[in-house]
Design a protein around this motif. Structure first.
Motif, PDB file in Angstrom:
ATOM      1  N   THR A 156       0.835  -1.208   0.000  1.00  0.00           N
ATOM      2  CA  THR A 156       0.000   0.000   0.000  1.00  0.00           C
ATOM      3  C   THR A 156       0.867   1.253   0.000  1.00  0.00           C
ATOM      4  N   ASP A 157       1.907   1.276   0.831  1.00  0.00           N
ATOM      5  CA  ASP A 157       2.785   2.445   0.890  1.00  0.00           C
ATOM      6  C   ASP A 157       3.453   2.705  -0.455  1.00  0.00           C
ATOM      7  N   ALA A 158       3.861   1.622  -1.126  1.00  0.00           N
ATOM      8  CA  ALA A 158       4.511   1.782  -2.433  1.00  0.00           C
ATOM      9  C   ALA A 158       3.552   2.384  -3.444  1.00  0.00           C
ATOM     10  N   LEU A 159       2.300   1.933  -3.425  1.00  0.00           N
ATOM     11  CA  LEU A 159       1.318   2.438  -4.376  1.00  0.00           C
ATOM     12  C   LEU A 159       0.996   3.905  -4.103  1.00  0.00           C
ATOM     13  N   VAL A 183      11.126  -2.558  -7.719  1.00  0.00           N
ATOM     14  CA  VAL A 183      11.114  -3.234  -6.419  1.00  0.00           C
ATOM     15  C   VAL A 183      12.442  -3.954  -6.257  1.00  0.00           C
ATOM     16  N   THR A 184      13.131  -3.685  -5.140  1.00  0.00           N
ATOM     17  CA  THR A 184      14.440  -4.294  -4.917  1.00  0.00           C
ATOM     18  C   THR A 184      14.426  -5.152  -3.652  1.00  0.00           C
ATOM     19  N   ASP A 185      15.364  -6.100  -3.595  1.00  0.00           N
ATOM     20  CA  ASP A 185      15.494  -6.909  -2.390  1.00  0.00           C
ATOM     21  C   ASP A 185      16.464  -6.229  -1.428  1.00  0.00           C
ATOM     22  N   ASP A 186      16.769  -6.897  -0.319  1.00  0.00           N
ATOM     23  CA  ASP A 186      17.628  -6.296   0.709  1.00  0.00           C
ATOM     24  C   ASP A 186      19.040  -6.006   0.210  1.00  0.00           C
ATOM     25  N   VAL A 243      13.973  -6.881  -8.334  1.00  0.00           N
ATOM     26  CA  VAL A 243      13.243  -8.150  -8.435  1.00  0.00           C
ATOM     27  C   VAL A 243      11.914  -7.995  -9.173  1.00  0.00           C
ATOM     28  N   GLY A 244      11.551  -6.770  -9.520  1.00  0.00           N
ATOM     29  CA  GLY A 244      10.306  -6.570 -10.233  1.00  0.00           C
ATOM     30  C   GLY A 244      10.010  -5.085 -10.381  1.00  0.00           C
ATOM     31  N   VAL A 245       8.901  -4.798 -11.068  1.00  0.00           N
ATOM     32  CA  VAL A 245       8.471  -3.416 -11.284  1.00  0.00           C
ATOM     33  C   VAL A 245       6.966  -3.330 -11.061  1.00  0.00           C
ATOM     34  N   LEU A 246       6.544  -2.393 -10.209  1.00  0.00           N
ATOM     35  CA  LEU A 246       5.123  -2.147 -10.009  1.00  0.00           C
ATOM     36  C   LEU A 246       4.615  -1.234 -11.124  1.00  0.00           C
TER      37      LEU A 246
END
Length: 227
Positions: free
Chosen positions: A1-4, A17-20, A25-28
């Motif tokens: 929700t925060d990302a959106l 979207v990135t990992d630690d 790892v992806g794209v919203l």
């Protein structure tokens, strides 16, 4: 929700979207997220009559429909715009197009000129012939139909690679109705034309997102869809 909500607040169409470790790892994609949210909220309506009211209330700021469906939704959703978006009414597409740069091209305009116009306005191009809308040409079309095929941009007319005969909507369509139309048809853009066929411009998902409420309202919508 925060990302959106971050995407809404910052006018981002996409958000990596990135990992630690910092690896992507992806794209919203906010358009897909909106479609998914509306679909989930629509499914929630079927669980029970009380759940239906709650779900539709959360959808009020996204829903628009014609005829009997619109009347039925409005009865359920009366207070929803106030609840989700602080009492704001939904503006029309005519309102949000006012003062926007035009991206209208003639059929013979070459892709170099069309691309420059699209880049300046950050909008898809509408192809108009004798005052009539005959096609639309978007950024995805430019990449897949021209750049990827190494077409000579200065020698290629937009009419040869456009999507012909696109659907259009009235400028009196509300932003919420436009969002629903785009959701139902999986459109990213909507040409806007007067009843007499005169082309006014084009709106996209992000235009409608920005015009239909603040980040807090969208946080409510996204959170409800993820429950």
């Amino acid at each position: 929700t925060d990302a959106l909500v971050t995407m809404v607040e910052n006018h981002f169409r996409h958000l990596p979207v990135t990992d630690d470790n910092g690896a992507v790892v992806g794209v919203l994609d906010i358009a897909k997220c909106l479609n998914d949210a509306i679909t989930k909220l629509e499914k929630q309506k079927d669980k029970s009559s009380s759940a239906a009211e709650d779900a539709v209330k959360q959808m009020a700021s996204l829903q628009g429909a014609g005829g009997a469906q619109a009347a039925a939704l409005q009865q359920l959703l009366g207070p929803l715009l106030s609840q989700a978006f602080g009492g704001q009414s939904s503006p029309t597409l005519r309102t949000i197009l006012a003062g926007k740069l035009s991206t209208i091209a003639s059929p013979g305009t070459n892709l170099q000129e069309v691309g420059s116009m699209m880049a300046e306005a950050r909008k898809a191009a509408l192809v108009v012939d004798n005052g009539k809308l005959i096609g639309i040409f978007g950024f995805k079309d430019m990449m897949s139909r021209a750049i990827a095929k190494e077409l000579p941009l200065e020698l290629t007319s937009v009419s040869s690679v456009m999507t012909p005969n696109p659907e259009s909507v009235s400028p009196d369509t509300t932003v919420l109705e436009a969002l629903q139309i785009m959701h139902d048809n999986r459109f990213l853009t909507l040409p806007v034309c007067e009843d007499n066929g005169r082309v006014l411009g084009v709106v996209d998902v992000m235009d409608c997102v920005y015009a239909s409420g603040g980040a807090d309202g969208w946080r409510s919508i996204f959170a409800s869809a993820m429950e």
